[in-house]
Enzyme design. Structure first.
Site, PDB file in Angstrom:
ATOM      1  N   TYR A  27       1.915  11.230  15.147  1.00 53.98           N
ATOM      2  CA  TYR A  27       2.258  10.626  14.465  1.00 53.98           C
ATOM      3  C   TYR A  27       2.918   8.848  15.708  1.00 53.98           C
ATOM      4  O   TYR A  27       2.840   7.675  14.853  1.00 53.98           O
ATOM      5  CB  TYR A  27       3.665  10.812  13.247  1.00 53.98           C
ATOM      6  CG  TYR A  27       4.480   9.710  12.849  1.00 53.98           C
ATOM      7  CD1 TYR A  27       3.582   9.639  11.415  1.00 53.98           C
ATOM      8  CD2 TYR A  27       5.527   9.759  12.853  1.00 53.98           C
ATOM      9  CE1 TYR A  27       4.754   8.816  10.627  1.00 53.98           C
ATOM     10  CE2 TYR A  27       6.696   9.145  12.347  1.00 53.98           C
ATOM     11  CZ  TYR A  27       6.383   8.285  10.610  1.00 53.98           C
ATOM     12  OH  TYR A  27       6.802   7.708  10.187  1.00 53.98           O
ATOM     13  N   GLY A  39       8.321   7.254  -2.340  1.00 54.67           N
ATOM     14  CA  GLY A  39       8.665   6.981  -0.841  1.00 54.67           C
ATOM     15  C   GLY A  39       9.469   5.570  -1.395  1.00 54.67           C
ATOM     16  O   GLY A  39       9.652   4.502  -1.749  1.00 54.67           O
ATOM     17  N   ILE A  40       9.649   5.081   0.325  1.00 55.89           N
ATOM     18  CA  ILE A  40       9.221   3.632   1.271  1.00 55.89           C
ATOM     19  C   ILE A  40       8.948   2.064  -0.318  1.00 55.89           C
ATOM     20  O   ILE A  40       8.979   1.231  -0.478  1.00 55.89           O
ATOM     21  CB  ILE A  40       9.735   3.499   2.052  1.00 55.89           C
ATOM     22  CG1 ILE A  40      10.917   4.408   2.623  1.00 55.89           C
ATOM     23  CG2 ILE A  40       9.799   1.776   2.548  1.00 55.89           C
ATOM     24  CD1 ILE A  40      10.216   4.228   4.400  1.00 55.89           C
ATOM     25  N   GLY A  41       7.258   2.594   0.040  1.00 59.38           N
ATOM     26  CA  GLY A  41       6.535   1.996  -0.493  1.00 59.38           C
ATOM     27  C   GLY A  41       7.108   1.179  -2.306  1.00 59.38           C
ATOM     28  O   GLY A  41       6.926   0.675  -2.387  1.00 59.38           O
ATOM     29  N   THR A  71       0.904  -1.441  -0.343  1.00 62.69           N
ATOM     30  CA  THR A  71       0.423  -0.020   0.176  1.00 62.69           C
ATOM     31  C   THR A  71       0.607   1.123  -0.161  1.00 62.69           C
ATOM     32  O   THR A  71       2.212   1.061   0.070  1.00 62.69           O
ATOM     33  CB  THR A  71      -0.969  -0.085   1.507  1.00 62.69           C
ATOM     34  OG1 THR A  71      -0.134   0.196   2.315  1.00 62.69           O
ATOM     35  CG2 THR A  71      -1.855  -1.421   1.330  1.00 62.69           C
ATOM     36  N   GLY A  72      -0.052   2.032  -0.425  1.00 65.81           N
ATOM     37  CA  GLY A  72       1.509   3.827  -0.559  1.00 65.81           C
ATOM     38  C   GLY A  72       2.514   3.971  -1.209  1.00 65.81           C
ATOM     39  O   GLY A  72       3.287   3.773  -0.613  1.00 65.81           O
ATOM     40  N   SER A  73       2.431   2.735  -2.483  1.00 70.82           N
ATOM     41  CA  SER A  73       3.711   2.370  -3.363  1.00 70.82           C
ATOM     42  C   SER A  73       4.531   3.477  -4.394  1.00 70.82           C
ATOM     43  O   SER A  73       4.545   2.851  -5.801  1.00 70.82           O
ATOM     44  CB  SER A  73       3.484   1.060  -3.553  1.00 70.82           C
ATOM     45  OG  SER A  73       2.219   0.332  -4.158  1.00 70.82           O
ATOM     46  N   THR A  74       3.386   4.559  -4.538  1.00 67.69           N
ATOM     47  CA  THR A  74       3.661   5.360  -5.594  1.00 67.69           C
ATOM     48  C   THR A  74       5.201   6.401  -5.459  1.00 67.69           C
ATOM     49  O   THR A  74       5.086   6.947  -6.215  1.00 67.69           O
ATOM     50  CB  THR A  74       2.821   6.485  -6.031  1.00 67.69           C
ATOM     51  OG1 THR A  74       2.155   7.697  -4.905  1.00 67.69           O
ATOM     52  CG2 THR A  74       1.118   6.242  -6.236  1.00 67.69           C
TER      53      THR A  74
END
Ligand code: NAP
Length: 264
Positions: A154, A18-20, A13-16
């Site tokens: 956070y 950075g780390i993803g 998830t969230g892979s557009t």
């Protein structure tokens, strides 16, 4: 060590960005059918095109869905009903003095950073247990252990993920499914670049800002630099592999040594 994900599907998830994105690319390189996720079709397409260009033959699928909502989780399940690896990477951060964080913001951080992964685990873990293999990785943070003064909301979500991963690992006992959390430290992503640049506006180059950031704000870092997204991705891919079958319920550090405690 040979790590091969041929025949397996990994959802990050969230892979557009950075780390993803680095993690999705690492899975694609290891032969997985890789599912990219984010909220924006154009950013997804550009991320997928980038991986296909860098990894010839990569099997990449994209699903636009906001994983902070129940509808987003359902949309993912409809598009990809069966997966072998779930990496709950999506996360937001912000710098706000703790006494100024309002109720709505506390809820938003919980929903995006924690509930998103809980929902996806709930919908994918039973199938993994039935099939006798599965890997769930929560991307937590060093802030799970050392709460940052300007990001308490956070840090709260990242600490919560350790408990969630540990509890889910117990629920999967003896099934061949493992659940772990991975704790990166400051990693060189677009978001951290903006954060550091705003924090140290006097630096002439980003490299100087980065060194100043480590010296002032992460003096315990043993690598004395930002972490590369691929360094986090490599630990996630190993943890998701057949080779990591005895690692479950663990909190795995990839924070460059900034945490001085002997155990996470
Ligand atoms: N960078 C660091 O230094 C660092 C350190 C420790 C831990 N972490 C953790 O590592 C994870 C990744 O961080 P990052 O810095 O690589 O993030 P990032 O560069 O800000 O990327 C965030 C990704 O999440 C996606 N996203 C955001 N909200 C979403 C939602 N509601 N539904 C689906 N996708 C969503 C974004 O895609 P769209 O905008 O296209 O939707 C983007 O692909 C986070 O959990 C973060 O807390 C990061």
């Amino acid at each position: 060590m040979h790590i091969d994900f041929t025949g397996r599907t990994a959802l990050v998830t969230g892979s557009t960005l950075g780390i993803g994105l680095a993690t999705a690319e690492a899975f694609a390189r290891a032969g997985a059918r890789t599912v990219l996720n984010g909220r924006d079709e154009a950013r997804l397409k550009s991320a997928a095109d980038g991986i296909r260009a860098r990894v010839p033959g990569a099997d990449v699928v994209t699903v636009a869905a906001d994983v902070s909502t129940a509808e987003g989780a359902r949309a993912l399940l409809e598009a990809v009903p069966e997966i072998d690896v779930l990496v709950n990477n999506t996360g937001i951060f912000a710098s706000t003095p703790v006494l100024e964080i309002q109720d709505e913001e506390w809820r938003r951080f919980f929903e995006v950073n924690v509930l998103s992964g809980v929902r996806l685990a709930r919908q994918y873990m039973p199938g993994m247990m039935e099939r006798g293999f599965g890997r769930i990785v929560f991307v937590s943070s060093e802030t799970a252990i050392d709460t940052p003064l300007d990001m308490v909301h956070y840090g709260m979500t990242k600490t919560a993920l350790l408990a969630v991963a540990s509890g889910l690992a117990k629920a999967a006992a003896g099934t061949g499914v493992t659940v772990n959390s991975v704790l990166p430290g400051p990693t060189h992503t677009e978001g951290i670049e903006e954060y550091i640049t705003a924090l140290i506006p006097e630096a002439e180059t980003f490299d100087a800002a980065q060194r100043e950031f480590i010296a002032r704000f992460r003096p315990t870092s043993l690598i004395q630099r930002l972490i590369r997204p691929s360094e986090v991705a490599d630990l996630i891919v190993f943890t998701s592999s057949d080779r990591a079958s005895a690692t479950t319920g663990a909190a795995l550090k990839v924070e460059g040594g900034t945490l001085t405690s002997l155990t996470p």
